[in-house]
Write a protein that holds these residues in place. Sequence first.
Motif, PDB file in Angstrom:
ATOM      1  N   GLY A   1       0.861  -1.064   0.091  1.00 15.34           N
ATOM      2  CA  GLY A   1       0.001  -0.108   0.114  1.00 15.34           C
ATOM      3  C   GLY A   1       0.886   1.207   0.010  1.00 15.34           C
ATOM      4  N   VAL A   2       1.987   1.292   0.752  1.00 13.20           N
ATOM      5  CA  VAL A   2       2.762   2.355   0.804  1.00 13.20           C
ATOM      6  C   VAL A   2       3.491   2.534  -0.561  1.00 13.20           C
ATOM      7  CG1 VAL A   2       4.733   3.404   1.754  1.00 13.20           C
ATOM      8  CG2 VAL A   2       3.401   1.891   3.306  1.00 13.20           C
ATOM      9  N   LEU A   3       3.967   1.732  -1.083  1.00 11.09           N
ATOM     10  CA  LEU A   3       4.486   1.645  -2.508  1.00 11.09           C
ATOM     11  C   LEU A   3       3.520   2.189  -3.498  1.00 11.09           C
ATOM     12  CD1 LEU A   3       6.834  -1.528  -2.606  1.00 11.09           C
ATOM     13  CD2 LEU A   3       7.609   0.755  -2.180  1.00 11.09           C
ATOM     14  N   ARG A   4       2.435   1.804  -3.448  1.00 11.25           N
ATOM     15  CA  ARG A   4       1.371   1.998  -4.432  1.00 11.25           C
ATOM     16  C   ARG A   4       1.228   3.458  -4.220  1.00 11.25           C
ATOM     17  NH1 ARG A   4      -3.740  -1.561  -4.242  1.00 11.25           N
ATOM     18  NH2 ARG A   4      -3.702  -0.685  -1.948  1.00 11.25           N
ATOM     19  N   THR A   5       1.004   4.108  -2.950  1.00 10.40           N
ATOM     20  CA  THR A   5       0.714   5.379  -2.905  1.00 10.40           C
ATOM     21  C   THR A   5       1.986   6.325  -3.205  1.00 10.40           C
ATOM     22  OG1 THR A   5      -0.735   4.806  -0.987  1.00 10.40           O
ATOM     23  CG2 THR A   5       0.264   7.200  -1.023  1.00 10.40           C
ATOM     24  N   THR A   6       3.184   5.845  -3.095  1.00  7.26           N
ATOM     25  CA  THR A   6       4.396   6.484  -3.497  1.00  7.26           C
ATOM     26  C   THR A   6       4.375   6.751  -4.962  1.00  7.26           C
ATOM     27  OG1 THR A   6       5.528   5.698  -1.551  1.00  7.26           O
ATOM     28  CG2 THR A   6       6.844   6.705  -3.175  1.00  7.26           C
ATOM     29  N   TYR A   7       4.179   5.500  -5.735  1.00  6.96           N
ATOM     30  CA  TYR A   7       4.312   5.501  -7.177  1.00  6.96           C
ATOM     31  C   TYR A   7       3.004   6.403  -7.773  1.00  6.96           C
ATOM     32  CZ  TYR A   7       7.706   1.839  -6.965  1.00  6.96           C
ATOM     33  OH  TYR A   7       8.937   0.969  -7.201  1.00  6.96           O
TER      34      TYR A   7
END
Length: 303
Positions: free
Chosen positions: A118-124
């Motif tokens: 979830g964090v990576l998806r938000t960051t991208y």
Amino acid sequence: MKTPTNRSIITSPNTKAHILDNDAVAAWIFLAPALILLGLFIIYPIVYLFFLSFTAGSFTSRGTYWVGLRNYLRLALNPDFWQVIGNTLYFTIATVIPSLIIPLGLAALLNRSMALRGVLRTTYFLPSIVSLVAAGLGFRWLFQTDGPVNAFLSNFGIAPISWLGDTFWAMPVLILLSIWKQLGFNMVVFLAGLQTIPPSRYEAAELDGANAWQQFWHVTLPGLRPTLIFVIITTVIFTLRSFEQVYVMTGGGPLNSTNLLVFYIYQEAFAQFDFGYAAAAATVLLAITLVLVYLQLRTWTED
């Protein structure tokens, strides 16, 4: 002869058509506000743009006058216009291909069970919500002659590069910004598409002895066909209408090497006040966009 009653009229064979007529009227009533807005803000401007491309003059007391195909002939004979077309095609192809491959690979990785998904998806996805003007200013600072990029390269003995002042490097910087801007949106769309593919298809392919690449080619890509159509069309439209990057970072230079079609239209209309010529160029852009979208739909939707 007995006069038919109201009950016999209601149950007559024409009742169905009568009801359909009422439904059609109701549908048109509910659709009317949307159709009016569509006509005022989309259809009418396109029609007026097409009409304006056959005129010359300005919106002063003198007004515009009819010149026929003269503006289109000027486009065909103008070498600057053909350079802009070449720049736009180069920019579009070099932006669209990485903007499909990189997000698809990231989406495939994030689709697996992994920590911090979830964090990576938000960051991208964050670049997608950043203003292009702000992003352009940031990239201009990064790639200026005494900026952080050249400072980093100097650690490896590489001389400073005039990224935005060089006819070879200026366009790749614009392409890099556009890929960075589109990456997050495409990745989220691909990720949503991947989650609609039933896991049973992968299980069946694995039982048949398919490796990871064969599963991707024969299961993932066919399952993503509607998603791919959507992503390709939206990315092509995004690149063809690119304006902010050029306006903020290069102004079409150096030597017209980064002048894209939308910026060229802007210059002709609001710097040279040649509205008829600019309208002709905008009509060409509209035609190119429609042809590309049609070809993509026909290629990806045919069996």
